[in-house]
Scaffold this active site. Sequence first.
Site, PDB file in Angstrom:
ATOM      1  N   HIS A  77      36.929 -77.157 140.627  1.00  0.00           N
ATOM      2  CA  HIS A  77      36.334 -77.500 141.931  1.00  0.00           C
ATOM      3  C   HIS A  77      37.318 -77.182 143.047  1.00  0.00           C
ATOM      4  CE1 HIS A  77      38.782 -81.093 141.476  1.00  0.00           C
ATOM      5  NE2 HIS A  77      38.517 -81.422 142.717  1.00  0.00           N
ATOM      6  N   LYS A 131      45.556 -78.528 131.377  1.00  0.00           N
ATOM      7  CA  LYS A 131      46.679 -78.942 130.529  1.00  0.00           C
ATOM      8  C   LYS A 131      46.850 -77.942 129.410  1.00  0.00           C
ATOM      9  CE  LYS A 131      49.440 -82.558 130.373  1.00  0.00           C
ATOM     10  NZ  LYS A 131      49.724 -83.444 131.520  1.00  0.00           N
TER      11      LYS A 131
HETATM   12  N1  GLU Z   1      52.892 -82.922 133.302  1.00  0.00           N
HETATM   13  C1  GLU Z   1      52.875 -83.652 134.522  1.00  0.00           C
HETATM   14  C2  GLU Z   1      51.650 -84.557 134.577  1.00  0.00           C
HETATM   15  O1  GLU Z   1      51.112 -84.942 133.572  1.00  0.00           O
HETATM   16  C3  GLU Z   1      53.042 -82.757 135.742  1.00  0.00           C
HETATM   17  C4  GLU Z   1      51.968 -81.766 135.967  1.00  0.00           C
HETATM   18  C5  GLU Z   1      52.249 -80.762 137.074  1.00  0.00           C
HETATM   19  O2  GLU Z   1      53.256 -80.878 137.762  1.00  0.00           O
HETATM   20  O3  GLU Z   1      51.431 -79.853 137.221  1.00  0.00           O
HETATM   21  O4  GLU Z   1      51.220 -84.977 135.614  1.00  0.00           O
END
Ligand code: GLU
Length: 470
Positions: free
Chosen positions: A64, A105
């Site tokens: 989005h 992720k």
């Molecule tokens: N891995 C971290 C989280 O779970 C940081 C993610 C990021 O900085 O994009 O928020």
Amino acid sequence: MSNYSFFESVEKSFNKAAQFTKWDKGLLEQIKACNSIYSMKFPVRMDDGRIEVIEAYRVQHSQHKSPCKGGIRFSMGVNQDEVMALASLMTYKCAIVNVPFGGAKGGIKIDPKKYSAYELEKITRRYTSELTKKNFIGPGIDVPAPDYGTGEREMSWIVDTYSSLRPGEIDAAGCVTGKPVSQGGVHGRKEATGLGVYFGVREVCSMKNLMDKLGLSLGISGKKVVVQGLGNVGYHSAKFFRENGAILVSIAEYEGAIYKADGINEEELFQHRKATGSILNFPGATNLAKSSDALELECDILIPAALENVINGDNAPNVKAKIIAEAANGPLTPEADEIFTKKGVLVVPDMYLNAGGVTVSYFEWLKNLSHVRYGRMEKRFTENVHSKIVSQMETLTGKTISESDRQSIAHGADEVDLVHSGLEETMIDATREIVEIWDSNPAIPDMRTAAYVSAINKVARTYNELGIFP
Ligand code: GLU
């Protein structure tokens, strides 16, 4: 144990909150769904000549807003369900703290401790080239970052691999965040999640009605804190709480936990672990029988800063903390959540409390796109103006101030000052917004539900504004 998979737990929390919103059912379904899932296997030759097939994922939960954003973890616990859950949390997290990204992720199913640095480099670079081939990475597409088991080193392998596959792409440095400063990183990213946890909890602890309900005094100073995890997030959370007057009575890691009534110094413990390979037998502290015993200690604030599902229906009834500050992603199962709501324990939810990392990632990405360090243009100018003001005041009053006072008043902001203040502002705003939603409707049972309501409203509004549902 939980009756739900991690993704189902996230869905359950989402559904619980969705009833407090007015959005169309179909739109809510769209917000919940993971848009793109890339599951991959690739071979890597190990140092001993063996070929190992590596299992890895990247999930883009929502587009989005572009790009999508979220870390990459290296852990044996990685599977598609986990990465989907974590990607969803990223969408909601970014929405709550007004960071204009969709959620994503990544995960590689390996135990990084079992590989040499060279093997890890090969795995990371191959993973990056798989993402690049499928258009699953790029400064305007999807921007990874560190997560459990990864850090600056892995991010520099990623940016180097991506840049070499996209020669001439001027914004290539923005394809990943959490890079070392020498590779386009931003000062203040490393401690960002821990500092954000501190700012968020400090704000909660400054709210009189919440503290009165818990029977706690205002402020952080003097509060007894237990931290689970001495990784980047746990270490920095512990550091900022201790530096601001909290007492770290216990710290837990996978090899065990220690207790020290008058407080642990996390840096000394970190050095002790480096020297001995374990947090146990720390001078002046007692070893606990099991690592998980730390979660059940008498304390004011419990900070789970390791992995998901560590507090569940079995151990939640034994938890004595008044505040649970979710520095990790998903440390509580839905069963634990219900128990804490009934017991009147305040759970400060992950998807906003640990948003400091992605907030500063956003600052890093902006720095990469603007190709200039924060403060470069104005630092000297500010210092000159401030110096002149101080000199004028000295002339007018006939008094002089000390050199150290002069320096602190005249100081122009460095990159790290701006990053920390941007983060502080973000965490204070988000806390207030969530508590306001919570206060506005007595039927909202807990802070997590209020945080989800905030996230759902923001994402839904964007979808509506995009006008993709004519
Ligand atoms: N891995 C971290 C989280 O779970 C940081 C993610 C990021 O900085 O994009 O928020």
